[in-house]
Design a protein around this motif. Structure first.
Motif, PDB file in Angstrom:
ATOM      1  N   SER A 257      36.467  28.768  -7.024  1.00 40.65           N
ATOM      2  CA  SER A 257      36.057  27.401  -7.340  1.00 40.65           C
ATOM      3  C   SER A 257      36.590  26.430  -6.290  1.00 40.65           C
ATOM      4  O   SER A 257      37.737  26.508  -5.865  1.00 40.65           O
ATOM      5  CB  SER A 257      36.572  27.000  -8.724  1.00 40.65           C
ATOM      6  N   THR A 258      35.736  25.498  -5.909  1.00 37.53           N
ATOM      7  CA  THR A 258      36.135  24.507  -4.908  1.00 37.53           C
ATOM      8  C   THR A 258      36.689  23.242  -5.557  1.00 37.53           C
ATOM      9  O   THR A 258      37.145  22.344  -4.861  1.00 37.53           O
ATOM     10  CB  THR A 258      34.933  24.124  -4.022  1.00 37.53           C
ATOM     11  N   GLN A 259      36.634  23.172  -6.887  1.00 38.17           N
ATOM     12  CA  GLN A 259      37.136  22.015  -7.611  1.00 38.17           C
ATOM     13  C   GLN A 259      38.248  22.452  -8.561  1.00 38.17           C
ATOM     14  O   GLN A 259      38.332  23.626  -8.917  1.00 38.17           O
ATOM     15  CB  GLN A 259      36.008  21.361  -8.407  1.00 38.17           C
TER      16      GLN A 259
ATOM     17  N   TRP B  56      28.383  21.229 -10.538  1.00 38.80           N
ATOM     18  CA  TRP B  56      29.592  21.457 -11.314  1.00 38.80           C
ATOM     19  C   TRP B  56      29.330  21.499 -12.820  1.00 38.80           C
ATOM     20  O   TRP B  56      29.830  22.366 -13.521  1.00 38.80           O
ATOM     21  CB  TRP B  56      30.625  20.396 -10.962  1.00 38.80           C
TER      22      TRP B  56
END
Length: 130
Positions: free
Chosen positions: A103-105, A71
Motif C-alpha cells: 500500500s502506498t497510503q 483508495w
C-alpha cells in the motif's frame, strides 16, 4: 448478482481519465454489497457461492490493486475480503498482508483490526485441526 458483475467488469475496462458510467464510489458500494451478500450466503448454508465470491475478491486484489485503483475502492475490497474470510482465512490473510505491505497510503486502524481478526481466525482454525 449478474448485474453487479457487469458493473464491476465495465468499471475495470474503462480508462481512469474518461467520463465513466460507473463512479468509483458506486463500485466501492458494490464490493461492500458483495461482502455482505457473501456473509448472508454463508448463513443460508451456501458455502460454494461464498467460496467463489471470496476467491474472486482475493484475485481482484492480487491482479488489480497495483494498477492504480482508487483508495476508496481498495478499502471496500479489503472490507469485503474481511467479510468473506471465514471461507478461507489463510488466503484472505495472505491477500490482505500483501496489500498492506504494498500500500502506498497509510493503512487505517480498522483495516489493521481486520487483519488481526483474520490472523486470530487462522490460529483458531489450525488449533481445531490439531
Amino acid at each position: 448478482m449478474k448485474n453487479l458483475w457487469l458493473v464491476l467488469n465495465t468499471w475495470l475496462r474503462q480508462a481512469r481519465t474518461e467520463q465513466t458510467p460507473f463512479q468509483d464510489v458506486c463500485v466501492a458500494a458494490v464490493f461492500r454489497l458483495l461482502g455482505r451478500l457473501g456473509q448472508l450466503g454463508l448463513k443460508e448454508n451456501l458455502p460454494m457461492s461464498f467460496q467463489i465470491l471470496a476467491k474472486s475478491n482475493n484475485q481482484f486484489v492480487t491482479q488489480q490493486l497495483s494498477k492504480g485503483i482508487p483508495w476508496e475502492v481498495q478499502l471496500s475490497v479489503i472490507c469485503a475480503i474481511h467479510d468473506l474470510a471465514p471461507s478461507n482465512p489463510e488466503s484472505a490473510l495472505k491477500t490482505l498482508e500483501s496489500w498492506r505491505k504494498n500500500s502506498t497510503q497509510p493503512v487505517p486502524p480498522a483495516v489493521i483490526k481486520c487483519i488481526t481478526q483474520i490472523r486470530f481466525l487462522c490460529r483458531q482454525t489450525k488449533s481445531q485441526i490439531s
